[in-house]
Design an enzyme around this catalytic site. Structure first.
Site, PDB file in Angstrom:
ATOM      1  CG  ASP A   1       1.167   5.984   1.432  1.00  0.00           C
ATOM      2  OD1 ASP A   1      -0.020   6.022   1.813  1.00  0.00           O
ATOM      3  OD2 ASP A   1       1.513   6.271   0.263  1.00  0.00           O
TER       4      ASP A   1
ATOM      5  CG  HIS B   1      -1.737  10.691   0.741  1.00  0.00           C
ATOM      6  ND1 HIS B   1      -0.520  10.326   1.276  1.00  0.00           N
ATOM      7  CD2 HIS B   1      -2.347   9.536   0.393  1.00  0.00           C
ATOM      8  CE1 HIS B   1      -0.399   9.013   1.238  1.00  0.00           C
ATOM      9  NE2 HIS B   1      -1.514   8.499   0.716  1.00  0.00           N
TER      10      HIS B   1
ATOM     11  NE  ARG C   1       0.725   3.253  -1.480  1.00  0.00           N
ATOM     12  CZ  ARG C   1       0.201   3.015  -0.272  1.00  0.00           C
ATOM     13  NH1 ARG C   1      -0.933   3.575   0.097  1.00  0.00           N
ATOM     14  NH2 ARG C   1       0.803   2.216   0.568  1.00  0.00           N
TER      15      ARG C   1
HETATM   16  C1  SIN Z   1      -3.249   6.184  -0.696  1.00  0.00           C
HETATM   17  O1  SIN Z   1      -3.805   6.455   0.348  1.00  0.00           O
HETATM   18  O2  SIN Z   1      -2.064   5.913  -0.706  1.00  0.00           O
HETATM   19  C2  SIN Z   1      -4.025   6.219  -1.977  1.00  0.00           C
HETATM   20  C3  SIN Z   1      -4.446   7.589  -2.320  1.00  0.00           C
HETATM   21  C4  SIN Z   1      -5.546   7.595  -3.322  1.00  0.00           C
HETATM   22  O3  SIN Z   1      -6.139   6.541  -3.604  1.00  0.00           O
HETATM   23  O4  SIN Z   1      -5.855   8.678  -3.847  1.00  0.00           O
END
Ligand code: SIN
Length: 278
Positions: free
Chosen positions: A105, A252, A267
């Protein structure tokens, strides 16, 4: 500590990711900041099931680890909603799903965030919309010694515009987005372990080498991480799941495999105060 006694921690893979049971995240007195920070630094991804959180309770949980980040798009003039909440909605009309590519992020920030805590409020169905994580400490550790030696001294530019371009977004007049230079191999500020700190969404190029050398080195590193399932851990969401990840030592990828269903998540991201350093 009482938190050690009540929380049950079950590892998802040997290297990273743990499910943490028996904690109600609304009760901030049931665990300590130290316990949470230590577990997060060691396990990198923590999954809490059966939670029932309002926005304020979600933010209060995240604040246990630090001040909250405001996403660059929420900093723009005219941005709507709660600035500390990054709302991610994907529907059948979406042109893209936010996070549907490997990333860390906002690594384009001068001081990239410490962690993100995601609460999925609307699931696409009984399956779909998982999030996959990669362990960037182990990613560095499993490189060969000559490649480690090559990248240890290098810095890379992380440009928010590169990430926006993936979504077909260009900045309008008056808008700005962060861009920062970080060491490719900083040490984790809590564990002192070396981390591979570049990612395909934000890292644009390596400084001090030619563009083609930079592209080749980065391509090698992307393949190293994406090809090795031993570096990965996959989180399947259920109603009431909150997942927090250590943003300093992970990538991620939010998997968009549920079209035309919808998914809605919120988030909250926690600021780090220490710059990445070798
Ligand atoms: C993100 O990329 O921070 C979100 C991850 C997600 O929506 O699973």
């Amino acid at each position: 500590m009482s938190d050690r006694a009540v929380a049950e921690v079950v590892d998802i893979t040997p290297g990273m990711g743990s499910e943490v049971a028996n904690l109600d995240l609304r009760d901030l007195s049931s665990f300590s900041q130290h316990w949470l920070a230590d577990l997060l630094a060691r396990r990198k991804v923590l999954v809490f099931r059966d939670q029932s959180l309002s926005r304020d309770q979600h933010k209060a949980f995240a604040r246990v680890l630090g001040e909250l980040h405001i996403h660059p798009s929420n900093r723009q003039v005219g941005a709507k909603g709660d600035p500390e909440v990054f709302a991610i909605r994907t529907t059948e009309n979406s042109r893209y799903a936010n996070g549907d590519a490997w990333h860390t992020d906002v690594s384009c920030e001068e001081v990239p965030p410490l962690a993100s805590a995601l609460y999925v409020r609307e699931l696409p169905g009984p399956s779909g919309g998982d999030t996959v994580f990669a362990d960037m400490t182990r990613a560095f550790a499993t490189l060969s010694e000559p490649i480690k030696a090559l990248i240890r001294s290098l810095n890379a530019v992380h440009d928010g515009r590169k990430d926006l371009a993936r979504y077909g977004i260009e900045l309008k007049a008056g808008q700005s987005y962060p861009c920062a230079t970080h060491p490719i191999v900083p040490v984790h500020p809590d564990t002192n372990e070396e981390i591979l700190f570049v990612n395909p969404s934000f890292t644009d190029h390596i400084l001090g080498v030619s563009r083609s050398e930079s592209d080749a080195i980065l391509e090698l590193l992307w393949r190293h991480v994406t090809d090795d399932p031993r570096l990965h851990c996959r989180v399947r969401w259920q109603p009431g799941t909150l997942t927090i990840w250590d943003n300093r030592s992970t990538w991620h990828h939010a998997v968009w495999d549920y079209f035309p269903s919808s998914r809605y998540s919120e988030r909250v991201t926690i600021l780090e105060t220490r710059r990445p350093r070798r």
